[in-house]
Design an enzyme around this catalytic site. Structure first.
Site, PDB file in Angstrom:
ATOM      1  N   PHE A  97       0.838  -1.194   0.000  1.00  0.00           N
ATOM      2  CA  PHE A  97       0.000   0.000   0.000  1.00  0.00           C
ATOM      3  C   PHE A  97       0.870   1.238   0.000  1.00  0.00           C
ATOM      4  O   PHE A  97       1.857   1.317   0.735  1.00  0.00           O
ATOM      5  CB  PHE A  97      -0.907   0.015   1.240  1.00  0.00           C
ATOM      6  CG  PHE A  97      -1.789   1.221   1.327  1.00  0.00           C
ATOM      7  CD1 PHE A  97      -2.897   1.364   0.499  1.00  0.00           C
ATOM      8  CD2 PHE A  97      -1.519   2.230   2.236  1.00  0.00           C
ATOM      9  CE1 PHE A  97      -3.716   2.481   0.579  1.00  0.00           C
ATOM     10  CE2 PHE A  97      -2.329   3.352   2.328  1.00  0.00           C
ATOM     11  CZ  PHE A  97      -3.430   3.482   1.497  1.00  0.00           C
ATOM     12  N   VAL A  98       0.486   2.188  -0.837  1.00  0.00           N
ATOM     13  CA  VAL A  98       1.104   3.510  -0.863  1.00  0.00           C
ATOM     14  C   VAL A  98      -0.051   4.506  -0.732  1.00  0.00           C
ATOM     15  O   VAL A  98      -1.059   4.381  -1.452  1.00  0.00           O
ATOM     16  CB  VAL A  98       1.898   3.752  -2.160  1.00  0.00           C
ATOM     17  CG1 VAL A  98       2.435   5.175  -2.215  1.00  0.00           C
ATOM     18  CG2 VAL A  98       3.034   2.741  -2.282  1.00  0.00           C
ATOM     19  N   GLY A 106       6.879   6.270  -7.869  1.00  0.00           N
ATOM     20  CA  GLY A 106       7.815   5.152  -7.920  1.00  0.00           C
ATOM     21  C   GLY A 106       7.956   4.375  -6.627  1.00  0.00           C
ATOM     22  O   GLY A 106       8.780   3.466  -6.538  1.00  0.00           O
ATOM     23  N   GLY A 108       5.655   2.359  -5.033  1.00  0.00           N
ATOM     24  CA  GLY A 108       5.159   0.987  -5.196  1.00  0.00           C
ATOM     25  C   GLY A 108       6.140   0.133  -5.982  1.00  0.00           C
ATOM     26  O   GLY A 108       6.400  -1.020  -5.626  1.00  0.00           O
ATOM     27  N   ASN A 135      -9.850  -4.151  -8.923  1.00  0.00           N
ATOM     28  CA  ASN A 135      -8.786  -3.156  -8.788  1.00  0.00           C
ATOM     29  C   ASN A 135      -7.926  -3.089 -10.049  1.00  0.00           C
ATOM     30  O   ASN A 135      -6.761  -3.476 -10.056  1.00  0.00           O
ATOM     31  CB  ASN A 135      -7.944  -3.474  -7.544  1.00  0.00           C
ATOM     32  CG  ASN A 135      -7.050  -2.331  -7.150  1.00  0.00           C
ATOM     33  OD1 ASN A 135      -6.832  -1.397  -7.911  1.00  0.00           O
ATOM     34  ND2 ASN A 135      -6.512  -2.418  -5.944  1.00  0.00           N
ATOM     35  N   TYR A 142       0.715  -4.115 -11.798  1.00  0.00           N
ATOM     36  CA  TYR A 142       1.430  -5.382 -11.603  1.00  0.00           C
ATOM     37  C   TYR A 142       1.840  -6.010 -12.935  1.00  0.00           C
ATOM     38  O   TYR A 142       2.937  -6.529 -13.070  1.00  0.00           O
ATOM     39  CB  TYR A 142       0.582  -6.364 -10.796  1.00  0.00           C
ATOM     40  CG  TYR A 142       0.314  -5.923  -9.374  1.00  0.00           C
ATOM     41  CD1 TYR A 142       1.272  -5.255  -8.619  1.00  0.00           C
ATOM     42  CD2 TYR A 142      -0.907  -6.185  -8.767  1.00  0.00           C
ATOM     43  CE1 TYR A 142       1.025  -4.857  -7.326  1.00  0.00           C
ATOM     44  CE2 TYR A 142      -1.165  -5.795  -7.466  1.00  0.00           C
ATOM     45  CZ  TYR A 142      -0.197  -5.136  -6.746  1.00  0.00           C
ATOM     46  OH  TYR A 142      -0.440  -4.752  -5.451  1.00  0.00           O
TER      47      TYR A 142
END
Length: 169
Positions: A97-98, A106, A108, A135, A142
């Site tokens: 989580f960010v 950058g 994550g 999501n 990803y």
């Protein structure tokens, strides 16, 4: 261990979480639950986090992402699993989580790269995690990082009373 991620004028430091970070982890976990619309499922407390991650038998590890001034803006919580087919440990990312205000800097990517390097250094055969099907921003992120989203696999979960019943059968 310290890693730096740079993107424009933003830099972050990644460091292993310590027991002193339990309240910070709780704050970030709560923010993650709010983002995922799952606050009703949070039973964690700073005390439970401290015991689970830093107690007599730690069950997981965490990395904290801090920006200039030591402000914690993200985390990754992970643990080892095992692949019977590979006969090697794996690294399982439970949560990344960010904070929304810090996305796109950058952080994550730095967390994922840090954990991938850790998996390689620890001799892991794989690095994996789950993502909620709604999501799409995370799925896209990803996939851009090289992950394969595996549509043929489903998570099976037993909790609460069902877990108690299964364990006592």
């Amino acid at each position: 261990m310290t890693d730096m991620a740079h993107n424009g004028t933003t830099s972050c430091t990644l460091r292993p979480a310590t027991a002193a970070d339990s309240a910070t982890l709780y704050r970030l976990i709560s923010a993650l639950a709010e983002y995922e619309k799952l606050t009703h499922l949070v039973e964690a407390t700073p005390e439970k986090i401290e015991q689970a991650l830093f107690g007599e038998r730690p069950h997981a590890e965490a990395v904290i992402a801090e920006v200039e001034g030591g402000q914690a803006v993200g985390f990754a919580l992970f643990f080892h699993n095992f692949s019977t087919f590979l006969a090697k440990p794996g690294l399982y990312l439970e949560d990344l989580f960010v904070e929304p205000a810090w996305r796109g800097h950058g952080i994550g990517k730095a967390l994922l790269r840090h954990l991938a390097a850790l998996a390689v250094a620890r001799g892991c055969g794989r690095f994996e995690w789950s993502v909620l099907d709604w999501n799409q921003p995370s799925i896209d992120f990803y996939e851009a990082m090289g992950a394969d989203v595996m549509p043929d696999w489903r998570i099976c979960r037993v909790t609460g009373d069902a877990l108690t019943r299964l364990g006592s059968a």
